[in-house]
Structures are given as C-alpha cells and as structure tokens.
Design a protein around this motif. Sequence first.
Motif, PDB file in Angstrom:
ATOM      1  N   LYS A  21     -16.949  10.847 -25.460  1.00  0.00           N
ATOM      2  CA  LYS A  21     -15.895  10.183 -26.236  1.00  0.00           C
ATOM      3  C   LYS A  21     -14.598  11.001 -26.256  1.00  0.00           C
ATOM      4  O   LYS A  21     -13.547  10.484 -26.593  1.00  0.00           O
ATOM      5  CB  LYS A  21     -16.355   9.891 -27.669  1.00  0.00           C
ATOM      6  N   PHE A  22     -14.672  12.268 -25.885  1.00  0.00           N
ATOM      7  CA  PHE A  22     -13.495  13.132 -25.876  1.00  0.00           C
ATOM      8  C   PHE A  22     -12.718  13.061 -24.557  1.00  0.00           C
ATOM      9  O   PHE A  22     -11.683  13.704 -24.420  1.00  0.00           O
ATOM     10  CB  PHE A  22     -13.884  14.588 -26.139  1.00  0.00           C
ATOM     11  N   PHE A  23     -13.226  12.301 -23.602  1.00  0.00           N
ATOM     12  CA  PHE A  23     -12.646  12.274 -22.261  1.00  0.00           C
ATOM     13  C   PHE A  23     -12.419  10.841 -21.787  1.00  0.00           C
ATOM     14  O   PHE A  23     -13.176   9.947 -22.118  1.00  0.00           O
ATOM     15  CB  PHE A  23     -13.576  12.971 -21.260  1.00  0.00           C
ATOM     16  N   SER A  24     -11.395  10.662 -20.967  1.00  0.00           N
ATOM     17  CA  SER A  24     -11.168   9.364 -20.321  1.00  0.00           C
ATOM     18  C   SER A  24     -12.067   9.223 -19.098  1.00  0.00           C
ATOM     19  O   SER A  24     -12.395   8.122 -18.686  1.00  0.00           O
ATOM     20  CB  SER A  24      -9.711   9.234 -19.873  1.00  0.00           C
ATOM     21  N   LYS A  25     -12.451  10.354 -18.530  1.00  0.00           N
ATOM     22  CA  LYS A  25     -13.268  10.376 -17.314  1.00  0.00           C
ATOM     23  C   LYS A  25     -14.694  10.781 -17.662  1.00  0.00           C
ATOM     24  O   LYS A  25     -14.932  11.435 -18.670  1.00  0.00           O
ATOM     25  CB  LYS A  25     -12.691  11.387 -16.320  1.00  0.00           C
ATOM     26  N   ASP A  26     -15.625  10.424 -16.804  1.00  0.00           N
ATOM     27  CA  ASP A  26     -17.013  10.846 -16.967  1.00  0.00           C
ATOM     28  C   ASP A  26     -17.119  12.310 -16.550  1.00  0.00           C
ATOM     29  O   ASP A  26     -16.763  12.675 -15.427  1.00  0.00           O
ATOM     30  CB  ASP A  26     -17.918   9.978 -16.097  1.00  0.00           C
ATOM     31  N   LYS A 123      -6.654  11.602 -23.538  1.00  0.00           N
ATOM     32  CA  LYS A 123      -7.704  11.543 -24.560  1.00  0.00           C
ATOM     33  C   LYS A 123      -8.254  12.939 -24.856  1.00  0.00           C
ATOM     34  O   LYS A 123      -8.442  13.318 -26.010  1.00  0.00           O
ATOM     35  CB  LYS A 123      -8.822  10.612 -24.079  1.00  0.00           C
ATOM     36  N   PHE A 124      -8.495  13.708 -23.803  1.00  0.00           N
ATOM     37  CA  PHE A 124      -8.971  15.081 -23.965  1.00  0.00           C
ATOM     38  C   PHE A 124      -7.920  15.948 -24.659  1.00  0.00           C
ATOM     39  O   PHE A 124      -8.229  16.706 -25.577  1.00  0.00           O
ATOM     40  CB  PHE A 124      -9.340  15.678 -22.604  1.00  0.00           C
ATOM     41  N   LEU A 125      -6.671  15.848 -24.224  1.00  0.00           N
ATOM     42  CA  LEU A 125      -5.607  16.659 -24.827  1.00  0.00           C
ATOM     43  C   LEU A 125      -5.408  16.306 -26.302  1.00  0.00           C
ATOM     44  O   LEU A 125      -5.148  17.186 -27.125  1.00  0.00           O
ATOM     45  CB  LEU A 125      -4.309  16.497 -24.039  1.00  0.00           C
ATOM     46  N   ARG A 126      -5.546  15.039 -26.638  1.00  0.00           N
ATOM     47  CA  ARG A 126      -5.442  14.633 -28.050  1.00  0.00           C
ATOM     48  C   ARG A 126      -6.583  15.250 -28.859  1.00  0.00           C
ATOM     49  O   ARG A 126      -6.368  15.765 -29.950  1.00  0.00           O
ATOM     50  CB  ARG A 126      -5.470  13.118 -28.162  1.00  0.00           C
ATOM     51  N   PHE A 127      -7.803  15.200 -28.315  1.00  0.00           N
ATOM     52  CA  PHE A 127      -8.934  15.821 -28.997  1.00  0.00           C
ATOM     53  C   PHE A 127      -8.710  17.320 -29.167  1.00  0.00           C
ATOM     54  O   PHE A 127      -8.994  17.894 -30.218  1.00  0.00           O
ATOM     55  CB  PHE A 127     -10.246  15.561 -28.240  1.00  0.00           C
ATOM     56  N   MET A 128      -8.166  17.958 -28.128  1.00  0.00           N
ATOM     57  CA  MET A 128      -7.899  19.391 -28.211  1.00  0.00           C
ATOM     58  C   MET A 128      -6.881  19.686 -29.312  1.00  0.00           C
ATOM     59  O   MET A 128      -7.047  20.636 -30.082  1.00  0.00           O
ATOM     60  CB  MET A 128      -7.420  19.941 -26.870  1.00  0.00           C
ATOM     61  N   CYS A 129      -5.844  18.876 -29.419  1.00  0.00           N
ATOM     62  CA  CYS A 129      -4.846  19.051 -30.483  1.00  0.00           C
ATOM     63  C   CYS A 129      -5.484  18.884 -31.857  1.00  0.00           C
ATOM     64  O   CYS A 129      -5.194  19.647 -32.784  1.00  0.00           O
ATOM     65  CB  CYS A 129      -3.700  18.056 -30.319  1.00  0.00           C
ATOM     66  N   GLU A 130      -6.347  17.891 -31.998  1.00  0.00           N
ATOM     67  CA  GLU A 130      -7.042  17.682 -33.270  1.00  0.00           C
ATOM     68  C   GLU A 130      -7.932  18.875 -33.609  1.00  0.00           C
ATOM     69  O   GLU A 130      -7.975  19.327 -34.748  1.00  0.00           O
ATOM     70  CB  GLU A 130      -7.869  16.399 -33.218  1.00  0.00           C
ATOM     71  N   SER A 131      -8.623  19.388 -32.597  1.00  0.00           N
ATOM     72  CA  SER A 131      -9.489  20.549 -32.798  1.00  0.00           C
ATOM     73  C   SER A 131      -8.681  21.767 -33.227  1.00  0.00           C
ATOM     74  O   SER A 131      -9.048  22.477 -34.172  1.00  0.00           O
ATOM     75  CB  SER A 131     -10.251  20.844 -31.501  1.00  0.00           C
TER      76      SER A 131
END
Length: 154
Positions: A21-26, A123-131
């Motif tokens: 769910k943290f990534f756009s890619k598999d 999507k990953f970069l957004r999750f990283m910012c949230e983290s």
Amino acid sequence: MKKICDSQTISKSIEKYNINKFFSKDINSHAELFLFKKGEHICREGESTNYLFFLVKGKAKVYSSLSNGKTLLICFYNSVKMIGDIEFMKLEPANSNIQVLEDSYCIGISIQKVREYLLDDVKFLRFMCESLSEKLKKLSKNSSINLLYPLENR
C-alpha cells in the motif's frame, strides 16, 4: 541477522502487513525478509545502511550514544515502521542505534533498488514524508518530556 530466502514467505509477509500500500509499483521482486534475534541491531550509529527496512513484527528501541558515555533513549518502534528513511534521504550513516527487544522481522529493500525504482514513486515519497513527520512529532514530544518533567514523571 538472518536473511529468509523463501519467496513465498516474503510474499505472504508483504501481503499480511499490507506493505504494497506504500508503493505504486509491486515491490515483491525487490523485497527481502530478515529476522533479527533479540538484542541484535538493525542499524548502528555511524554505520552506513544498505537497506530501507520496514519493521513488521517485533519491538525495537531507538537510542543515541552521548559524548559523556551515556545513552539517550529516543523512542520505541513496534508495528509497521520504516527504518533508514532519514539516512536514505540525507545519504549519511545512521545517526542512532536501533536494537530489537524481541525476535523481530523486517522487510528490506536495498537502497540501490529504492533509488532505482522508487524515487519517482509519488505514493512512496508521500508515505516517506508522513513517516518522517511522525518521527519528528514524536521526537519533539519526547524531548519536551525529557527536558521539562522530573525523572519520576517520565
């Protein structure tokens, strides 16, 4: 640290903890599963990190060594937490120690693969910012408590 080389177990872990769910890619083909035994370090101060880890099962403490020989407990990690995000973004060695308090599992993606496949994944970069913002908020709160409350209240 023990690397678990069973692709089926890795896929089940990714699915169980909903890591995709943290990534756009598999990311299944790039993910690796690691077991850290109680007392082992996921990372140590001053050492470079080769993986971006997701602590998926277990508990760890984050602490720093001070120049006066004492250690400062920063926080505890449990559930799904990203480890290595600060080091990845700053391209620097770890600035704290992370030691597991019980047998713990981490899903790791090599830093090289993260750079190659995920630096353009919004999507990953957004999750990283949230983290990172969650870690900053927690650090700020814990620092305030350590500075302003007496030991018996902490």
